[in-house]
Scaffold this active site. Structure first.
Site: not given
Ligand code: GLY
Length: 340
Positions: A106, A128, A170, A212, A222, A226, A230, A233, A237, A248
């Protein structure tokens, strides 16, 4: 020289000659290290005196079976809730480390040594983590902040040019989202210049992490802002789902071009800014056209996990250094995409 930044008030990112600071960042007590076979081979100096858990490199290994194998090994080694898990590697290793650490008993504390530019400027920062499922990227995962992220640009000396370029996509994304100066720095310095100058590379990483960190600190889970991270993206994706041709970062570069094209067609991005985005990505050496037909990309995009009901949250650049989030119904998106 190193720089320290905070994410969400509890995750410290150290950029520069940062590996030297690792002993001060690590807690006292038991530490287990997770890495992949490539990083272990390229950076044996990072593993002196420890027996890391080693996974196979490659996106195809970012899945639940690997998580299970790592957890089984942690159990076999007797890791308990006080064990600290240190991930040493690129975005796949750090994503896996964060996910394993978040669910093992946990939750156990964790941190990263991020060894790639892509990891430094995006993947390893912001909390993330997760794994892919059935070709859908990052479908299973949680938000959990690492105690620290060590970003040492000297580790890039072993990276192939293709990997450095992928990371720059990026960083360009971050510049478009909210730092015109970062975008201009990359334009001015160029790919070769950045590879030669650790000072310029440190600045790219610091500026990317700074933006960031600010966004994540305001919207960690998000719910709104946030989503800007993306940018490019949704297309990227879809490209990665439809084709194995691009990594990527390369898919993100195409995604940025398509997002800029879409924004200009919709009328929110001036043509001169679209040209600047396409010009920089071309100068950095990226292919800027999608490797599959737009109809296939659209099909994949409508199944993206960021789509809700019959619409998708789309990030559109409105200038170099600014963007907005629009909820675009699929029917409308289909029409725009047909014209790109
Ligand atoms: N890679 C996008 C984020 O971390 O929100």
């Amino acid at each position: 020289m190193s720089y320290s930044l905070q994410v969400a008030g509890r995750s410290r990112v150290v950029v520069g000659s940062a590996v030297a600071e690792l002993p001060q960042l690590l807690p006292a007590g038991r530490i287990e290290v997770l890495t992949d076979r490539n990083v272990l081979k390229l950076h044996p100096e990072l593993f002196v005196g420890c027996q890391p858990l080693v996974i196979e490199p490659g996106e195809e290994n970012k899945r639940l079976q690997t998580v299970e194998a790592v957890c089984r090994e942690l159990i076999r080694r007797g890791a308990d809730r006080s064990t600290f898990l240190l991930g040493v590697g690129g975005g796949i290793v750090t994503d896996m480390t964060g996910f394993v650490a978040s669910i093992y008993m946990r939750g156990i504390p964790f941190g990263y040594v991020s060894t790639t530019l892509l990891g430094n400027v995006d993947a390893s920062v912001g909390g993330k983590n997760g794994v892919d499922l059935d070709g859908y990227k990052n479908m299973l995962g949680v938000f959990a902040q690492p105690r620290f992220v060590v970003c040492d640009t000297l580790l890039f000396s072993t990276l192939p040019a293709r990997e450095i370029r992928a990371g720059l996509a990026e960083a360009v994304k971050t510049g478009i989202i909210g730092d015109e100066g970062l975008f201009a720095l990359i334009e001015r310095t160029g790919f070769e210049g950045l590879c030669r100058s650790s000072k310029a590379m440190d600045e790219v990483v610091v500026r990317s992490v700074r933006l960031k960190a600010a966004i994540v600190s305001r919207d960690e889970r998000e719910q709104g802002e946030r989503r800007k991270l993306n940018l490019g993206h949704t297309f990227a994706h879809a490209i990665e789902k439809c084709s194995r041709e691009m990594n990527h970062g390369e898919a993100v570069a195409v995604g940025l071009v398509l997002a800029a094209r879409l924004a200009r067609r919709i009328g929110v991005l001036p043509a001169a800014d679209e040209e600047r985005i396409v010009g920089l990505l071309t100068a950095l050496g990226f292919a800027i056209e999608a490797p599959v037909p737009m109809s296939e990309l659209f099909e994949a995009m409508t199944k993206d996990k960021k789509s809700e009901c019959e619409a998708i949250h789309f990030v559109l650049p409105t200038a170099i250094g600014a963007c907005e989030i629009r909820t675009i119904p699929f029917v409308e998106l289909a029409q725009w995409i047909g014209k790109l």
